[in-house]
Design an enzyme around this catalytic site. Structure first.
Site, PDB file in Angstrom:
ATOM      1  CB  SER A   1      -0.896   0.007   1.229  1.00 27.40           C
ATOM      2  OG  SER A   1      -0.106   0.226   2.387  1.00 27.40           O
ATOM      3  CE  LYS A   2      -1.127   5.523  -3.462  1.00 23.51           C
ATOM      4  NZ  LYS A   2      -0.365   5.449  -4.687  1.00 23.51           N
ATOM      5  NE  ARG A   3       0.375   0.743   6.212  1.00 25.20           N
ATOM      6  CZ  ARG A   3       1.045  -0.357   6.486  1.00 25.20           C
ATOM      7  NH1 ARG A   3       2.168  -0.295   7.148  1.00 25.20           N
ATOM      8  NH2 ARG A   3       0.568  -1.524   6.105  1.00 25.20           N
TER       9      ARG A   3
END
Length: 473
Positions: free
Chosen positions: A242-244
């Site tokens: 994910s973006k993390r």
RNA sequence: GGUCCCGUCGUCCAGAGGCCUAGGACGCCGGCCUUUCAAGCCGGAAACGCCGGUUCGAAUCCGGUCGGGACUGCCA
């Protein structure tokens, strides 16, 4: 058998790195076997599909160098490669399956089905026990495939080996929606048949759907392709990517200054390797050695750190003039103007030194900005840490004199002159050169000092030293 | 809950019964080089999830167990 593989992205979002890797493996398999690589657009979800996403995805494929032989924007012998153009075909085949008894209309509501499911579970039966029905009872609603309850569905996955699914666990899935459009299962299966796809290499998330596709294929009178289910991609913490974890869209990496060759190499190594020893390899080597059967079964973690390292390897390996040209737009963007021809030459002088210490193209730009732009902030803390304010002032004054007195101007003469300073001042080389570095470049981290000063020019260097002295007070 | 997949250093990849006191890469730690930062070179810590079984011998085969994941949509 001539290998024909396909990549079928849904234009409902940017190209995800996981999808890009799947495309890459398909492409490698096709090239290795002298087969055909097809790109089709799976846009049966009319609500979410957009032309913008489609363009972005195709652009990303091109950037990675995955040219396709047939398909969208290229054409081929099978008509359109966009599913939204083939809606009639799917509806017709679905209707035919109802006629032949392989499928049936179902007008039951979601609530009804849920009730049946709960009842079955309450009675300890299979959740689909009361849902499945082979007899035709309705004329509207969706069309479901009727799953034959005799033999298990077995197939040999190129990556995972022999797999078997019991028919009770396969539900009578929807193939045509009530609005007459096909579901992914139908459209994808029909296309694979129509386009004579021989191998389907896709994400492991579709493994549970594979028996459905096989049964559908057989009901349509065809024989299924060879399947290969690729391991999924995760973040370095083992969680869904994910973006993390950084960017998940391939295009973002392009914007950040990653090289397509490095991305290609990294994506390839994420789940496969030519021999276990080699990490860096060319596209040609990959094509030569790639085989789906050697793809790892394990999910892989996408590690931006390793990608960055690999990008640095590719940057150092490239021709310096090419490197300089690639960095130029980043410098100009930061500057907000185009580089003058003399500035471009100046940049060329230290480009080789910058190239060595660059992992990402924009970093290179930052390293040379001092050549083209004055600055007001300095890495002052590092001055104070190693020496007193007076000490710094003494170095700058002395340095100014040395620079000013220089007759010939090049890196060697600058070095020779400055090298004499430490002894004269009675301090170490580091304490001599760091204040000068900060004064001239604004930073305690820069390309090699003598070359930097030589590239900057005598006049500007003196100017910078004066500015720093003024700042010092 | 059910079905299925997966399980070697923190991470990626190698290993397809003895070549394994488990190899390569990123990252990490230390050293060399050095005007900074990199690069380069040298060295180091770091893994076969667990329990049984088969075998003279298992990371490699079998069973179980535990753990992780995917799917379970008129989304793909």
């Amino acid at each position: 058998m001539t290998v024909r593989v396909r990549m079928a992205p849904s234009p409902t979002g940017f190209l995800h790195v996981g999808t890009a890797r799947a495309a890459l493996y398909n492409w490698l398999y096709a090239r290795h076997n002298g087969g055909t690589f097809i790109v089709r657009i799976d846009d049966t979800d009319l609500e979410r599909s957009t032309k913008e996403y489609e363009d972005e995805i195709l652009g990303s494929f091109r950037w990675l160098g995955l040219e396709w032989d047939e398909g969208i924007e290229v054409g081929g012998p099978h008509g359109s490669y966009r599913q939204s153009d083939r809606m009639g075909r799917y509806a017709e085949l679905a209707g035919g399956l109802v006629e032949s008894g392989h499928a049936y209309y179902d007008d039951r509501s979601a609530e009804e089905l849920e009730t049946l499911r709960q009842r079955a579970q309450a009675e300890g039966k299979h959740p689909g026990h009361y849902i499945r029905r082979s007899e035709r009872k309705a004329d509207g609603g969706v069309i479901r495939l009727s799953i034959p309850q005799d033999d298990p569905v077995e197939f040999n996955d190129l990556i995972r080996g022999n797999l078997s699914f019991a028919p009770v666990d396969i539900d009578d899935f929807v193939i045509l929606r009530s609005n007459g459009t096909p579901t992914y299962h139908l459209a994808s299966t029909v296309d694979d048949l129509d386009y004579q796809i021989t191998h389907v290499a896709r994400g492991e998330d579709l493994l549970p759907s594979t028996p459905k596709h096989i049964l559908l294929t057989r009901a349509l009178g065809g024989s299924e392709p060879v399947y290969a289910h690729l391991p999924l991609l995760f973040g370095t913490d083992g969680k869904k990517l994910s973006k993390r974890h950084g960017a998940t869209a391939l295009a973002e990496y392009r914007e950040q200054g990653f090289l397509p060759a490095a991305m290609f190499n990294y994506l390839a190594i994420l789940g496969w390797s030519p021999d276990g020893e080699t990490t860096i390899f060319s596209r040609e080597e990959a094509v030569e050695k790639f085989d789906l059967v050697n793809v790892s079964k394990n999910p892989a973690a996408f590690d931006p750190e390793k990608l960055a390292w690999m990008n640095g390897e590719y940057i150092r390996a490239m021709d310096t003039t090419v490197f300089a040209q690639l960095v130029r737009p980043f410098v100009e963007a930061e500057l907000g103007r185009e580089l003058e021809s003399d500035e471009w030459e100046t940049f060329g002088e230290i480009a080789p030194l910058v190239q060595e210490r660059t992992r990402l193209l924009p970093e290179a730009g930052n390293q040379v900005m001092f050549l083209f732009e004055d600055f007001d902030s300095y890495d002052e803390p590092s001055w104070d840490k190693v020496m007193t304010k007076d000490g710094v002032a003494a170095v700058l004054e002395q340095g100014r004199q040395v620079i000013e007195g220089l007759g010939s101007w090049n890196a060697e003469s600058v070095e020779t002159a400055l090298r004499a300073m430490p002894e004269k001042l009675g301090i170490g080389a580091g304490k001599t050169f760091q204040p000068l570095r900060v004064a001239v470049t604004g930073s305690s981290v820069s390309p090699p000092l003598f070359e930097s000063i030589a590239a900057l020019g005598q006049g500007k260097t003196l100017e910078r030293i004066d500015r720093a002295r003024a700042k010092l007070g």
